[in-house]
Design a protein around this motif. Structure first.
Motif, PDB file in Angstrom:
ATOM      1  N   ASN A 280       0.825  -1.218   0.000  1.00 20.27           N
ATOM      2  CA  ASN A 280       0.000   0.000   0.000  1.00 20.27           C
ATOM      3  C   ASN A 280       0.850   1.255   0.000  1.00 20.27           C
ATOM      4  OD1 ASN A 280      -2.434  -1.348   0.001  1.00 20.27           O
ATOM      5  ND2 ASN A 280      -2.714  -1.248   2.217  1.00 20.27           N
ATOM      6  N   ILE A 281       1.877   1.279   0.839  1.00 26.52           N
ATOM      7  CA  ILE A 281       2.713   2.482   0.941  1.00 26.52           C
ATOM      8  C   ILE A 281       3.464   2.727  -0.368  1.00 26.52           C
ATOM      9  CG2 ILE A 281       4.712   3.499   2.108  1.00 26.52           C
ATOM     10  CD1 ILE A 281       3.757   2.073   4.683  1.00 26.52           C
ATOM     11  N   LYS A 282       4.022   1.683  -0.947  1.00 21.89           N
ATOM     12  CA  LYS A 282       4.786   1.873  -2.193  1.00 21.89           C
ATOM     13  C   LYS A 282       3.874   2.248  -3.359  1.00 21.89           C
ATOM     14  CE  LYS A 282       9.026  -0.372  -0.942  1.00 21.89           C
ATOM     15  NZ  LYS A 282       9.980  -1.469  -1.063  1.00 21.89           N
ATOM     16  N   ASP A 283       2.692   1.645  -3.414  1.00 25.05           N
ATOM     17  CA  ASP A 283       1.728   2.026  -4.463  1.00 25.05           C
ATOM     18  C   ASP A 283       1.369   3.502  -4.352  1.00 25.05           C
ATOM     19  OD1 ASP A 283       1.710  -0.493  -5.501  1.00 25.05           O
ATOM     20  OD2 ASP A 283      -0.244  -1.078  -4.685  1.00 25.05           O
ATOM     21  N   TRP A 284       1.215   3.967  -3.139  1.00 23.63           N
ATOM     22  CA  TRP A 284       0.869   5.374  -2.894  1.00 23.63           C
ATOM     23  C   TRP A 284       2.033   6.284  -3.293  1.00 23.63           C
ATOM     24  CZ3 TRP A 284       1.727   7.732   2.516  1.00 23.63           C
ATOM     25  CH2 TRP A 284       1.263   9.056   2.564  1.00 23.63           C
ATOM     26  N   LEU A 285       3.226   5.965  -2.825  1.00 28.90           N
ATOM     27  CA  LEU A 285       4.382   6.841  -3.080  1.00 28.90           C
ATOM     28  C   LEU A 285       4.833   6.819  -4.534  1.00 28.90           C
ATOM     29  CD1 LEU A 285       6.544   6.199   0.129  1.00 28.90           C
ATOM     30  CD2 LEU A 285       4.883   8.023  -0.296  1.00 28.90           C
ATOM     31  N   ASP A 286       4.490   5.732  -5.249  1.00 34.92           N
ATOM     32  CA  ASP A 286       4.873   5.636  -6.668  1.00 34.92           C
ATOM     33  C   ASP A 286       4.224   6.723  -7.523  1.00 34.92           C
ATOM     34  OD1 ASP A 286       6.641   3.582  -6.382  1.00 34.92           O
ATOM     35  OD2 ASP A 286       5.259   1.999  -7.035  1.00 34.92           O
ATOM     36  N   ASN A 287       3.196   7.390  -6.991  1.00 27.73           N
ATOM     37  CA  ASN A 287       2.508   8.444  -7.745  1.00 27.73           C
ATOM     38  C   ASN A 287       3.271   9.769  -7.728  1.00 27.73           C
ATOM     39  OD1 ASN A 287       0.077   6.950  -8.423  1.00 27.73           O
ATOM     40  ND2 ASN A 287      -0.378   7.004  -6.234  1.00 27.73           N
ATOM     41  N   TYR A 288       4.379   9.820  -6.989  1.00 29.94           N
ATOM     42  CA  TYR A 288       5.060  11.099  -6.780  1.00 29.94           C
ATOM     43  C   TYR A 288       6.517  11.061  -7.226  1.00 29.94           C
ATOM     44  CZ  TYR A 288       0.942  11.816  -3.940  1.00 29.94           C
ATOM     45  OH  TYR A 288      -0.364  11.908  -3.530  1.00 29.94           O
ATOM     46  N   SER A 289       7.021  12.257  -7.549  1.00 25.96           N
ATOM     47  CA  SER A 289       8.443  12.403  -7.884  1.00 25.96           C
ATOM     48  C   SER A 289       9.163  12.986  -6.680  1.00 25.96           C
ATOM     49  CB  SER A 289       8.613  13.353  -9.071  1.00 25.96           C
ATOM     50  OG  SER A 289       7.948  12.837 -10.192  1.00 25.96           O
ATOM     51  N   PHE A 290      10.179  12.280  -6.212  1.00 24.35           N
ATOM     52  CA  PHE A 290      10.951  12.729  -5.060  1.00 24.35           C
ATOM     53  C   PHE A 290      12.277  13.312  -5.533  1.00 24.35           C
ATOM     54  CE2 PHE A 290       7.906   9.918  -3.268  1.00 24.35           C
ATOM     55  CZ  PHE A 290       7.744  10.286  -1.940  1.00 24.35           C
ATOM     56  N   ASN A 291      12.602  14.484  -5.009  1.00 21.89           N
ATOM     57  CA  ASN A 291      13.861  15.146  -5.351  1.00 21.89           C
ATOM     58  C   ASN A 291      14.920  14.733  -4.322  1.00 21.89           C
ATOM     59  OD1 ASN A 291      16.007  16.805  -5.792  1.00 21.89           O
ATOM     60  ND2 ASN A 291      14.839  18.725  -5.795  1.00 21.89           N
ATOM     61  N   LYS A 292      15.894  13.962  -4.772  1.00 23.10           N
ATOM     62  CA  LYS A 292      16.900  13.410  -3.848  1.00 23.10           C
ATOM     63  C   LYS A 292      17.754  14.489  -3.192  1.00 23.10           C
ATOM     64  CE  LYS A 292      17.496   8.881  -6.070  1.00 23.10           C
ATOM     65  NZ  LYS A 292      16.381   8.965  -7.008  1.00 23.10           N
ATOM     66  N   ASP A 293      17.850  15.661  -3.816  1.00 22.72           N
ATOM     67  CA  ASP A 293      18.784  16.674  -3.321  1.00 22.72           C
ATOM     68  C   ASP A 293      18.144  17.698  -2.385  1.00 22.72           C
ATOM     69  OD1 ASP A 293      20.778  15.536  -4.899  1.00 22.72           O
ATOM     70  OD2 ASP A 293      20.068  16.636  -6.666  1.00 22.72           O
TER      71      ASP A 293
ATOM     72  N   GLY B 144      -9.657  17.071  -0.207  1.00 25.82           N
ATOM     73  CA  GLY B 144      -9.235  16.890  -1.588  1.00 25.82           C
ATOM     74  C   GLY B 144      -7.920  17.574  -1.920  1.00 25.82           C
ATOM     75  N   VAL B 145      -7.175  18.021  -0.891  1.00 25.46           N
ATOM     76  CA  VAL B 145      -5.881  18.681  -1.117  1.00 25.46           C
ATOM     77  C   VAL B 145      -4.774  17.644  -0.956  1.00 25.46           C
ATOM     78  CG1 VAL B 145      -4.284  20.458  -0.300  1.00 25.46           C
ATOM     79  CG2 VAL B 145      -6.761  20.882  -0.269  1.00 25.46           C
ATOM     80  N   ASP B 146      -3.962  17.486  -1.985  1.00 28.76           N
ATOM     81  CA  ASP B 146      -2.916  16.466  -1.995  1.00 28.76           C
ATOM     82  C   ASP B 146      -1.772  16.878  -1.062  1.00 28.76           C
ATOM     83  OD1 ASP B 146      -0.722  14.791  -2.606  1.00 28.76           O
ATOM     84  OD2 ASP B 146      -1.522  14.382  -4.604  1.00 28.76           O
ATOM     85  N   THR B 147      -1.799  16.331   0.145  1.00 27.78           N
ATOM     86  CA  THR B 147      -0.809  16.686   1.160  1.00 27.78           C
ATOM     87  C   THR B 147       0.600  16.320   0.726  1.00 27.78           C
ATOM     88  OG1 THR B 147      -2.523  16.061   2.753  1.00 27.78           O
ATOM     89  CG2 THR B 147      -0.359  16.538   3.639  1.00 27.78           C
ATOM     90  N   MET B 148       0.767  15.150   0.128  1.00 30.82           N
ATOM     91  CA  MET B 148       2.098  14.702  -0.279  1.00 30.82           C
ATOM     92  C   MET B 148       2.676  15.625  -1.344  1.00 30.82           C
ATOM     93  SD  MET B 148       4.533  12.624   0.358  1.00 30.82           S
ATOM     94  CE  MET B 148       3.927  11.195   1.256  1.00 30.82           C
ATOM     95  N   GLU B 149       1.871  15.997  -2.325  1.00 33.68           N
ATOM     96  CA  GLU B 149       2.325  16.912  -3.369  1.00 33.68           C
ATOM     97  C   GLU B 149       2.774  18.243  -2.754  1.00 33.68           C
ATOM     98  OE1 GLU B 149       3.422  17.587  -7.137  1.00 33.68           O
ATOM     99  OE2 GLU B 149       2.332  15.764  -6.588  1.00 33.68           O
ATOM    100  N   PHE B 150       1.990  18.742  -1.814  1.00 30.91           N
ATOM    101  CA  PHE B 150       2.330  19.983  -1.101  1.00 30.91           C
ATOM    102  C   PHE B 150       3.701  19.855  -0.411  1.00 30.91           C
ATOM    103  CE2 PHE B 150       2.278  21.847   3.215  1.00 30.91           C
ATOM    104  CZ  PHE B 150       2.272  23.210   2.903  1.00 30.91           C
ATOM    105  N   LEU B 151       3.905  18.733   0.275  1.00 28.58           N
ATOM    106  CA  LEU B 151       5.141  18.534   1.041  1.00 28.58           C
ATOM    107  C   LEU B 151       6.360  18.391   0.137  1.00 28.58           C
ATOM    108  CD1 LEU B 151       3.633  16.053   3.627  1.00 28.58           C
ATOM    109  CD2 LEU B 151       4.516  18.326   4.166  1.00 28.58           C
ATOM    110  N   LEU B 152       6.182  17.732  -0.997  1.00 27.81           N
ATOM    111  CA  LEU B 152       7.313  17.517  -1.916  1.00 27.81           C
ATOM    112  C   LEU B 152       7.711  18.779  -2.658  1.00 27.81           C
ATOM    113  CD1 LEU B 152       6.378  13.988  -3.304  1.00 27.81           C
ATOM    114  CD2 LEU B 152       8.157  14.546  -1.636  1.00 27.81           C
ATOM    115  N   ASN B 153       6.814  19.767  -2.656  1.00 24.91           N
ATOM    116  CA  ASN B 153       7.111  21.009  -3.354  1.00 24.91           C
ATOM    117  C   ASN B 153       7.596  22.131  -2.440  1.00 24.91           C
ATOM    118  OD1 ASN B 153       6.562  20.243  -6.034  1.00 24.91           O
ATOM    119  ND2 ASN B 153       4.366  20.313  -5.617  1.00 24.91           N
ATOM    120  N   LEU B 154       7.852  21.796  -1.178  1.00 22.31           N
ATOM    121  CA  LEU B 154       8.324  22.839  -0.245  1.00 22.31           C
ATOM    122  C   LEU B 154       9.740  23.312  -0.619  1.00 22.31           C
ATOM    123  CD1 LEU B 154       7.060  21.404   3.167  1.00 22.31           C
ATOM    124  CD2 LEU B 154       6.146  23.351   1.884  1.00 22.31           C
TER     125      LEU B 154
END
Length: 348
Positions: free
Chosen positions: A70-83, A338-348
């Motif tokens: 479940n966790i990997k399926d969820w996180l696979d929808n996002y792009s993570f910036n390693k830096d 309906g606000v994508d929390t993960m998207e918000f966090l990855l764009n900080l």
């Protein structure tokens, strides 16, 4: 920052821990973890709405969700910036239902950021215990989780959940930082009169779970003209024992008295009051209803009210709608408001 595999593993272990615990509780296994049993009892003493049954329900939902798949399926929808550098995210948590802020907590940590959490006075016991379990599995999380009693300071972004009133306060204090500020939302059901007894019984779960205190609880139903309420009342009779909870019973007695003194027309079955009312928010022990002429016009009306609605329940369960009985079983990608929390966090 990429999702940290050790952090994911810690949450997966927590999921298994919660699932095993709930299974043993439900089967009255004497080997059940007594420490967590005591934590649940403490949470219940602290907040009378947090019954053992409701806390176990919440823990079981999280146990079911926190699997590696479940966790990997969820996180696979996002792009993570390693830096990117980890940010400190303040979370102001609500306390209306057990662990209502856990999804924000999970999202912040899995996005590679740090949690600075202010717990609600109504829910101060459960999350610190689960946090300690996570830190035991992955000690590096100790530097990424902090709980504060006073006001939030030294944070880069904030997620705050409250009412329409507190949202104004949040916007005043946190408006200059990146933020997600949540207000009141309600959930509702659209009935056609053709629902089976099983569907209506499942609707009772959406109405009564957590005593109706969650934003995903159904507080309003829309029914066709000349709807026969008998079938609904018969199906909901399964939940009659809810009246034995004294806090719920006090609300029922009070609201019934107010409605009768005001000479409102109500339907009453001894534990639930149905009242025709245009409002979406009904008090505890009451369920508001409105009639509709045709379903397509109703759907248009609901579209216009979108910002006040958390979820819509129906038998058809069209796109973005929920099946009867499933409002309190959101997936990891079902975001509040309906606000994508993960998207918000990855764009900080």
């Amino acid at each position: 920052m990429a999702p940290d595999t050790n952090t994911i593993d810690a949450f997966v272990k927590l999921g298994k821990y919660l699932t095993d615990f709930c299974d043993k509780c439900y089967s009255n296994d004497p080997e059940v973890n007594q420490e967590l049993k005591e934590i649940i009892a403490r949470a219940g003493h602290h907040n009378g709405w947090f019954t053992e049954d409701n806390i176990l329900f919440s823990l079981k939902q999280w146990g079911d969700l926190l699997t590696e798949e479940n966790i990997k399926d969820w996180l696979d929808n996002y792009s993570f910036n390693k830096d990117s550098e980890p940010k400190t995210v303040g979370i102001i948590m609500a306390g209306n239902i057990p662990l209502v802020g856990f999804h924000d907590f999970l999202s912040v940590l899995l996005s590679g950021n740090k949690v600075l959490a202010k717990l609600s006075s109504n829910d101060k016991v459960l999350l610190p215990y689960l946090s300690n379990y996570l830190i035991e599995q992955e000690p590096s999380l100790a530097d990424k989780i902090e709980f504060v009693d006073e006001k939030l300071e030294n944070f880069d972004a904030v997620i705050a959940t409250g009412s329409n009133n507190t949202s104004r306060y949040f916007e005043y204090y946190f408006g200059k930082k990146p933020n997600i500020i949540r207000k009141n939302r309600n959930s509702l059901a659209v009935l056609t009169g053709k629902e089976s007894e099983e569907e209506l019984k499942a609707l009772g779960e959406d109405i009564f779970r957590y005593y109706g205190l969650g934003c995903r609880n159904v507080s309003k139903i829309f029914v066709p003209k000349n709807y026969d309420f008998d079938a609904l009342f018969n199906a909901l009779f399964h939940y009659k024992d809810i009246i034995n909870q004294h806090k719920y019973a006090n609300n029922y007695d009070y609201n019934k008295a107010v409605y009768l003194m005001s000479e409102f027309k109500i339907l009453d079955n001894g534990f639930l009051i149905l009242k025709e009312d245009e409002a979406l928010t009904s008090p505890i022990s009451a369920l508001f209803y409105s009639f509709y002429d045709d379903e397509s016009s109703l759907r248009e009306k609901l579209q216009e009210m979108d910002e006040q609605i958390q979820c819509v329940v129906s038998g058809a369960a069209k796109e973005n709608e929920v099946n009867f009985g499933d409002t309190q079983k959101p997936s990891l990608s079902d975001y509040a408001d309906g606000v994508d929390t993960m998207e918000f966090l990855l764009n900080l």
